[in-house]
Design a protein around this motif. Structure first.
Motif, PDB file in Angstrom:
ATOM      1  N   LYS A   1      -3.826   3.050   2.827  1.00 18.20           N
ATOM      2  CA  LYS A   1      -4.134   3.938   1.705  1.00 18.20           C
ATOM      3  C   LYS A   1      -3.520   3.366   0.448  1.00 18.20           C
ATOM      4  O   LYS A   1      -2.324   3.062   0.411  1.00 18.20           O
ATOM      5  N   ILE A   2      -4.328   3.241  -0.591  1.00 19.58           N
ATOM      6  CA  ILE A   2      -3.935   2.469  -1.767  1.00 19.58           C
ATOM      7  C   ILE A   2      -3.036   3.240  -2.722  1.00 19.58           C
ATOM      8  O   ILE A   2      -2.054   2.703  -3.244  1.00 19.58           O
ATOM      9  N   ASP A   3      -3.330   4.503  -2.975  1.00 19.46           N
ATOM     10  CA  ASP A   3      -2.650   5.269  -4.021  1.00 19.46           C
ATOM     11  C   ASP A   3      -2.141   6.585  -3.438  1.00 19.46           C
ATOM     12  O   ASP A   3      -2.931   7.424  -3.005  1.00 19.46           O
ATOM     13  N   GLU A   4      -0.830   6.794  -3.448  1.00 26.48           N
ATOM     14  CA  GLU A   4      -0.253   8.022  -2.893  1.00 26.48           C
ATOM     15  C   GLU A   4      -0.779   9.261  -3.614  1.00 26.48           C
ATOM     16  O   GLU A   4      -1.010  10.304  -2.993  1.00 26.48           O
ATOM     17  N   ALA A   5      -0.976   9.158  -4.911  1.00 29.76           N
ATOM     18  CA  ALA A   5      -1.454  10.298  -5.689  1.00 29.76           C
ATOM     19  C   ALA A   5      -2.867  10.711  -5.286  1.00 29.76           C
ATOM     20  O   ALA A   5      -3.276  11.864  -5.485  1.00 29.76           O
TER      21      ALA A   5
ATOM     22  N   PHE B   1       0.848  -1.189   0.000  1.00 32.93           N
ATOM     23  CA  PHE B   1       0.000   0.000   0.000  1.00 32.93           C
ATOM     24  C   PHE B   1       0.884   1.239   0.000  1.00 32.93           C
ATOM     25  O   PHE B   1       2.048   1.192   0.413  1.00 32.93           O
ATOM     26  N   ALA B   2       0.320   2.343  -0.421  1.00 38.22           N
ATOM     27  CA  ALA B   2       1.074   3.596  -0.405  1.00 38.22           C
ATOM     28  C   ALA B   2       1.414   4.000   1.024  1.00 38.22           C
ATOM     29  O   ALA B   2       2.519   4.463   1.311  1.00 38.22           O
ATOM     30  N   ARG B   3       0.460   3.811   1.913  1.00 30.30           N
ATOM     31  CA  ARG B   3       0.667   4.132   3.330  1.00 30.30           C
ATOM     32  C   ARG B   3      -0.133   3.153   4.188  1.00 30.30           C
ATOM     33  O   ARG B   3      -1.222   2.738   3.827  1.00 30.30           O
ATOM     34  N   LYS B   4       0.426   2.873   5.350  1.00 28.60           N
ATOM     35  CA  LYS B   4      -0.277   2.097   6.362  1.00 28.60           C
ATOM     36  C   LYS B   4      -0.115   2.818   7.697  1.00 28.60           C
ATOM     37  O   LYS B   4       0.992   3.168   8.091  1.00 28.60           O
ATOM     38  N   ASP B   5      -1.227   3.019   8.375  1.00 24.23           N
ATOM     39  CA  ASP B   5      -1.185   3.642   9.692  1.00 24.23           C
ATOM     40  C   ASP B   5      -2.034   2.840  10.668  1.00 24.23           C
ATOM     41  O   ASP B   5      -3.089   2.314  10.302  1.00 24.23           O
ATOM     42  N   ILE B   6      -1.550   2.758  11.907  1.00 22.36           N
ATOM     43  CA  ILE B   6      -2.255   2.032  12.948  1.00 22.36           C
ATOM     44  C   ILE B   6      -2.622   3.034  14.039  1.00 22.36           C
ATOM     45  O   ILE B   6      -1.751   3.695  14.611  1.00 22.36           O
TER      46      ILE B   6
ATOM     47  N   GLU C   1     -17.607   7.405   4.290  1.00 23.45           N
ATOM     48  CA  GLU C   1     -17.394   6.964   2.924  1.00 23.45           C
ATOM     49  C   GLU C   1     -15.892   7.011   2.675  1.00 23.45           C
ATOM     50  O   GLU C   1     -15.220   7.937   3.111  1.00 23.45           O
ATOM     51  N   PHE C   2     -15.377   6.021   1.976  1.00 25.75           N
ATOM     52  CA  PHE C   2     -13.940   5.897   1.801  1.00 25.75           C
ATOM     53  C   PHE C   2     -13.545   6.044   0.337  1.00 25.75           C
ATOM     54  O   PHE C   2     -14.338   5.759  -0.558  1.00 25.75           O
ATOM     55  N   TYR C   3     -12.295   6.453   0.158  1.00 26.68           N
ATOM     56  CA  TYR C   3     -11.775   6.650  -1.189  1.00 26.68           C
ATOM     57  C   TYR C   3     -10.389   6.019  -1.281  1.00 26.68           C
ATOM     58  O   TYR C   3      -9.440   6.506  -0.678  1.00 26.68           O
ATOM     59  N   ASN C   4     -10.273   4.918  -2.007  1.00 25.35           N
ATOM     60  CA  ASN C   4      -8.995   4.218  -2.156  1.00 25.35           C
ATOM     61  C   ASN C   4      -8.354   3.901  -0.804  1.00 25.35           C
ATOM     62  O   ASN C   4      -7.166   4.165  -0.588  1.00 25.35           O
ATOM     63  N   GLU C   5      -9.144   3.346   0.104  1.00 22.41           N
ATOM     64  CA  GLU C   5      -8.682   3.009   1.437  1.00 22.41           C
ATOM     65  C   GLU C   5      -9.244   1.649   1.836  1.00 22.41           C
ATOM     66  O   GLU C   5     -10.300   1.237   1.351  1.00 22.41           O
ATOM     67  N   ARG C   6      -8.531   0.966   2.728  1.00 24.58           N
ATOM     68  CA  ARG C   6      -9.048  -0.244   3.351  1.00 24.58           C
ATOM     69  C   ARG C   6      -8.829  -0.112   4.853  1.00 24.58           C
ATOM     70  O   ARG C   6      -7.783   0.361   5.305  1.00 24.58           O
TER      71      ARG C   6
ATOM     72  N   HIS D   1      -7.187  11.408   5.326  1.00 24.77           N
ATOM     73  CA  HIS D   1      -6.548  12.722   5.210  1.00 24.77           C
ATOM     74  C   HIS D   1      -7.526  13.860   5.487  1.00 24.77           C
ATOM     75  O   HIS D   1      -7.193  14.840   6.156  1.00 24.77           O
ATOM     76  N   LYS D   2      -8.749  13.735   5.016  1.00 20.49           N
ATOM     77  CA  LYS D   2      -9.701  14.836   5.059  1.00 20.49           C
ATOM     78  C   LYS D   2     -10.445  14.970   6.387  1.00 20.49           C
ATOM     79  O   LYS D   2     -10.861  16.063   6.756  1.00 20.49           O
ATOM     80  N   LYS D   3     -10.583  13.851   7.136  1.00 20.20           N
ATOM     81  CA  LYS D   3     -11.487  13.900   8.281  1.00 20.20           C
ATOM     82  C   LYS D   3     -10.907  13.486   9.630  1.00 20.20           C
ATOM     83  O   LYS D   3     -11.422  13.893  10.670  1.00 20.20           O
ATOM     84  N   ILE D   4      -9.875  12.666   9.631  1.00 21.18           N
ATOM     85  CA  ILE D   4      -9.379  12.128  10.911  1.00 21.18           C
ATOM     86  C   ILE D   4      -8.989  13.238  11.883  1.00 21.18           C
ATOM     87  O   ILE D   4      -9.350  13.213  13.065  1.00 21.18           O
ATOM     88  N   LEU D   5      -8.238  14.227  11.432  1.00 25.36           N
ATOM     89  CA  LEU D   5      -7.768  15.276  12.326  1.00 25.36           C
ATOM     90  C   LEU D   5      -8.897  16.093  12.925  1.00 25.36           C
ATOM     91  O   LEU D   5      -8.714  16.752  13.959  1.00 25.36           O
ATOM     92  N   LYS D   6     -10.072  16.061  12.310  1.00 24.57           N
ATOM     93  CA  LYS D   6     -11.204  16.846  12.784  1.00 24.57           C
ATOM     94  C   LYS D   6     -12.050  16.113  13.821  1.00 24.57           C
ATOM     95  O   LYS D   6     -12.954  16.707  14.402  1.00 24.57           O
ATOM     96  N   GLN D   7     -11.754  14.849  14.049  1.00 17.89           N
ATOM     97  CA  GLN D   7     -12.580  14.047  14.951  1.00 17.89           C
ATOM     98  C   GLN D   7     -12.182  14.272  16.414  1.00 17.89           C
ATOM     99  O   GLN D   7     -10.992  14.394  16.722  1.00 17.89           O
TER     100      GLN D   7
END
Length: 230
Positions: free
Chosen positions: A185-189, A143-148, A168-173, A197-203
């Motif tokens: 995250k599947i695709d770095e681009a 994957f492009a990125r993996k975070d735990i 809702e997810f976009y190119n994520e598992r 990227h868009k929502k985690i920091l806001k939670q």
């Protein structure tokens, strides 16, 4: 995969998060109370190895914690075989005290010696390695990125689960384990389009979780697997 009942040894929640996938998860709320790693644990245990994961230290010159000093403080509290890996707050120690007493001692060390709040995750060696062993097969893919995202004592786990359920997810598992959420995250681009990227920091729960990337997660497991038995 969701087990049919909470007594099954292998369980977790795995979502195939291809672009724009979405769907509710049934029957998950009833499992929240028993799935948290150490909240409320008071039982006495044999001498065990633990992993302590600190949040938000030594980042950009802020919240400085010197690992050698912290290790000495932990030793003074009676923990043995204290060690650390890199500077991001990954520590190891052994103890024969109850988990609740360990948590109280760690909280005391952090509160009395640092002027900033340091949430932390605490897992036994067995819990950590069981978490790794229970990961879905797809986690091994490239994957492009993996975070735990590890839960801490202050994390409202039901809130995290609800966020995942309703997103809702976009190119994520995403996989929810016993002690953490595993997010690939599947695709770095396409990373900036992801929910991560868009929502985690806001939670609200973001300030309570402690995050490790896939390489650090694997390295900690390797250390636990190769060190000498207690």
């Amino acid at each position: 995969m969701i087990p049919h009942n909470k007594d099954e040894e292998s369980w977790g929640l795995s979502l195939d998060c291809v672009p724009h996938s979405h769907g509710p998860v049934q029957g998950w709320e009833e499992r929240v109370s028993w799935r948290v790693c150490y909240n409320g644990a008071t039982r006495e245990v044999n001498r065990m190895r633990y992993v302590l994961l600190l949040r938000g230290i030594n980042v950009g010159g802020k919240n400085k914690v010197v690992m050698s000093e912290l290790k000495e403080l932990l030793k003074r509290e009676g923990f043995s075989d204290v060690d650390s890996y890199i500077n991001s707050g990954n520590l190891f120690f052994a103890s024969d005290e109850s988990v609740e007493n360990i948590v109280l001692k760690v909280e005391k060390v952090l509160e009395e010696n640092y002027e900033f709040s340091i949430p932390f995750g605490l897992l036994s060696k067995e819990e950590y390695l069981e978490e790794m062993a229970g990961l879905p097969e797809w986690w091994k893919d490239d994957f492009a990125r993996k975070d735990i995202l590890f839960f801490s004592r202050g994390t409202d786990v039901s809130e995290v689960i609800r966020f995942v359920e309703e997103s809702e997810f976009y190119n994520e598992r995403v996989y929810i384990g016993k002690c953490a959420v595993f997010w690939a995250k599947i695709d770095e681009a396409e990373f900036q389009k992801t929910t991560y990227h868009k929502k985690i920091l806001k939670q609200p729960f973001y300030k309570t979780i402690t995050i490790r990337n896939g390489k650090t997660f694997d390295k900690i497991a390797e250390i636990l697997q190769t060190e000498k038995p207690l």
